[in-house]
Design a protein around this motif. Structure first.
Motif, PDB file in Angstrom:
ATOM      1  N   ALA A  53       0.826  -1.215   0.000  1.00 25.80           N
ATOM      2  CA  ALA A  53       0.000   0.000   0.000  1.00 25.80           C
ATOM      3  C   ALA A  53       0.857   1.260   0.000  1.00 25.80           C
ATOM      4  N   GLN A  54       1.685   1.395  -1.009  1.00 24.59           N
ATOM      5  CA  GLN A  54       2.517   2.600  -1.154  1.00 24.59           C
ATOM      6  C   GLN A  54       2.467   3.074  -2.609  1.00 24.59           C
ATOM      7  N   MET A  86      -1.376  -2.012  -5.466  1.00 25.61           N
ATOM      8  CA  MET A  86      -0.965  -0.919  -4.579  1.00 25.61           C
ATOM      9  C   MET A  86      -2.182  -0.074  -4.214  1.00 25.61           C
ATOM     10  N   PRO A  87      -3.007  -0.550  -3.300  1.00 19.88           N
ATOM     11  CA  PRO A  87      -4.215   0.186  -2.912  1.00 19.88           C
ATOM     12  C   PRO A  87      -3.885   1.400  -2.063  1.00 19.88           C
ATOM     13  N   ASN A  88      -4.844   2.295  -1.971  1.00 23.25           N
ATOM     14  CA  ASN A  88      -4.687   3.435  -1.075  1.00 23.25           C
ATOM     15  C   ASN A  88      -4.617   2.937   0.367  1.00 23.25           C
ATOM     16  N   SER A 321       7.748   0.855  10.436  1.00 19.20           N
ATOM     17  CA  SER A 321       6.387   0.766   9.897  1.00 19.20           C
ATOM     18  C   SER A 321       6.313  -0.259   8.773  1.00 19.20           C
ATOM     19  N   THR A 322       6.200   0.181   7.538  1.00 18.26           N
ATOM     20  CA  THR A 322       5.968  -0.736   6.427  1.00 18.26           C
ATOM     21  C   THR A 322       7.025  -1.828   6.352  1.00 18.26           C
ATOM     22  N   SER A 323       6.570  -3.068   6.364  1.00 20.59           N
ATOM     23  CA  SER A 323       7.437  -4.239   6.263  1.00 20.59           C
ATOM     24  C   SER A 323       6.767  -5.222   5.307  1.00 20.59           C
ATOM     25  N   LEU A 324       7.548  -6.128   4.746  1.00 18.10           N
ATOM     26  CA  LEU A 324       7.001  -7.100   3.805  1.00 18.10           C
ATOM     27  C   LEU A 324       7.055  -8.503   4.397  1.00 18.10           C
ATOM     28  N   ALA A 325       5.939  -9.219   4.302  1.00 15.58           N
ATOM     29  CA  ALA A 325       5.825 -10.578   4.818  1.00 15.58           C
ATOM     30  C   ALA A 325       5.461 -11.523   3.682  1.00 15.58           C
ATOM     31  N   VAL A 326       5.629 -12.814   3.934  1.00 19.07           N
ATOM     32  CA  VAL A 326       5.290 -13.860   2.975  1.00 19.07           C
ATOM     33  C   VAL A 326       4.148 -14.689   3.549  1.00 19.07           C
TER      34      VAL A 326
END
Length: 432
Positions: A53-54, A86-88, A321-326
């Motif tokens: 979401a960015q 990439m949603p709001n 804050s923003t992190s990426l997971a699987v």
């Protein structure tokens, strides 16, 4: 950070990145078997779904994904297509939760480390990444934010040192320095108004922006005079009525800001701030790239937001804050994890992190910190900071909408506080 955008439709940005030439198979690869090199050298075709979401960084992600696509073609003979959604950010949490609950999980998805990892982990939505190479590259100060039950469950993208942004040129021209108390902030506001400068940029169209008052005002109080607030709220033993004084700074900002706040979103706010339309903006440095895109010569600083007349409560917020997971249910887990590791590639990640103006967070990051990062770091070095409070995301979502209504005169202070109490109690019912 950030989060973004009020009641806008989710933008699905499908990025079909097909690297290289050669023979393309017709199979969609899975983690253990189909994702590897096939017999006879024929390339496998894999589709990877990402949910991040960015949207303001679409160009940078597109470029980085294209590089990864080329790399995995060369190294593993995989023809990779990436569907990047990439949603709001205002809508993203609910969209993602719906997907996860309906067994339609993206292979890779973004989440807020502090706010969302605990509940996502408890629900079984996070793959254990503890044995991945990127883990050894994380700075010691960052790793705990993506760790739960001694398991690393995400790769961090954004570490934040933030409070509010201020126009350095305006402050210098008027002989102003960032205030250390609420009374000093009121004096700064009056000095700005006397010189026909609007004190605050207001951009409340997207509810996540007024939501920022909560981690700043309540967060500072939690870390000074109400240290057991989070624990008591988790036990249904506290109330936001204890935080009512946070409306002092909220009301000061609202009464001395730009017009059309509920019609102004984050991008519009960044452009207006870069054009000198106001001296301060309750916003984080995650908007640096957008601000500087509007005015490359603009100089802004980061300072802690005063909430009362105790200078010890004027503190910088530290957060991951923003992190990426699987997703554990991914049928392309091996490729997804390859991308997670590529986020902290020894060489490529420096250019990517610089392009989106994120802070260095790994030992492989050698680029120089930005001036606004250095501003915040000075406060941190002086002991003027606190860790972002672990407030449930549902409560933060609620406060954003409630403060929009409060600004519009549709809710009172007490009604806002009661709505937050209810939101936390509802969260406890689901997560106990």
């Amino acid at each position: 950070m950030k989060k973004m955008w009020k009641v806008a439709a989710s933008a699905v940005l499908a990025v079909s990145l097909l690297a290289g030439c050669g023979n393309t198979g017709t199979n969609t690869g899975s983690a253990g078997e189909d994702a590897g090199v096939s017999e006879g050298g024929a390339a496998k075709s894999v589709t990877l779904k990402m949910f991040i979401a960015q949207p303001r960084f679409k160009e940078q992600y597109d470029s980085y994904i294209a590089d990864f696509t080329k790399k995995i073609k060369e190294e593993k003979n995989i023809d990779l297509k990436v569907q990047l959604e990439m949603p709001n950010p205002d809508n993203a949490p609910q969209i993602l939760k719906t997907r996860l609950a309906s067994n339609d999980a993206p292979d890779i998805f973004g989440l807020h480390a502090i706010n969302e990892i605990p509940s996502f982990y408890k629900a079984g939505y996070l793959e254990d990444l503890s044995d991945q190479p990127f883990v050894g590259k994380l700075m010691d100060s960052v790793k705990p934010a993506v760790t739960i039950d001694d398991k690393v469950v995400a790769v961090p993208l954004e570490t934040l040192s933030w409070g509010y942004l201020y126009n350095k040129q305006i402050f210098t021209d008027l002989g102003l320095t960032p205030p250390t108390t609420l009374s000093e902030m009121k004096a700064v506001v009056e000095k700005l108004k006397q010189n026909d400068v609007t004190p605050f940029l207001l951009s409340y169209k997207e509810s996540w922006i007024p939501q920022l008052f909560l981690p700043l005002a309540a967060g500072a109080m939690i870390n000074t005079e109400n240290t057991d607030f989070i624990n008591r709220m988790n036990k249904d033993e506290g109330s936001f009525s204890e935080m009512k004084s946070m409306f002092e700074i909220i009301d000061l900002v609202n009464a001395n800001g730009t017009d059309r706040a509920l019609e102004t979103g984050g991008d519009d706010g960044a452009a207006a701030f870069a054009q000198g339309k106001a001296a301060m903006w309750i916003q984080g440095p995650w908007y640096a790239e957008t601000i500087l895109a509007s005015n490359p010569d603009f100089e802004f600083g980061v300072a802690p937001l005063p909430i009362n007349d105790n200078p010890d409560a004027t503190l910088i917020n530290l957060s991951v804050s923003t992190s990426l997971a699987v997703s554990p249910s991914s049928s392309n887990k091996e490729v997804a994890i390859d991308f997670i590791n590529y986020i902290l590639d020894d060489e490529a990640s420096n250019n990517f992190f610089q392009s989106v103006k994120f802070n260095p967070l790994a030992t492989v990051h050698t680029y120089e910190s930005y001036p606004w990062v250095n501003d915040a770091t000075e406060y941190v070095k002086a002991g003027k900071s606190y860790q972002d409070p672990s407030i449930p995301q549902a409560v933060k979502d609620e406060v954003g909408k409630a403060l929009q209504s409060y600004f519009a005169g549709q809710m009172s202070q007490d009604e806002v506080l009661q709505a937050l109490d209810k939101s936390w109690r509802d969260y406890n019912k689901v997560n106990k």
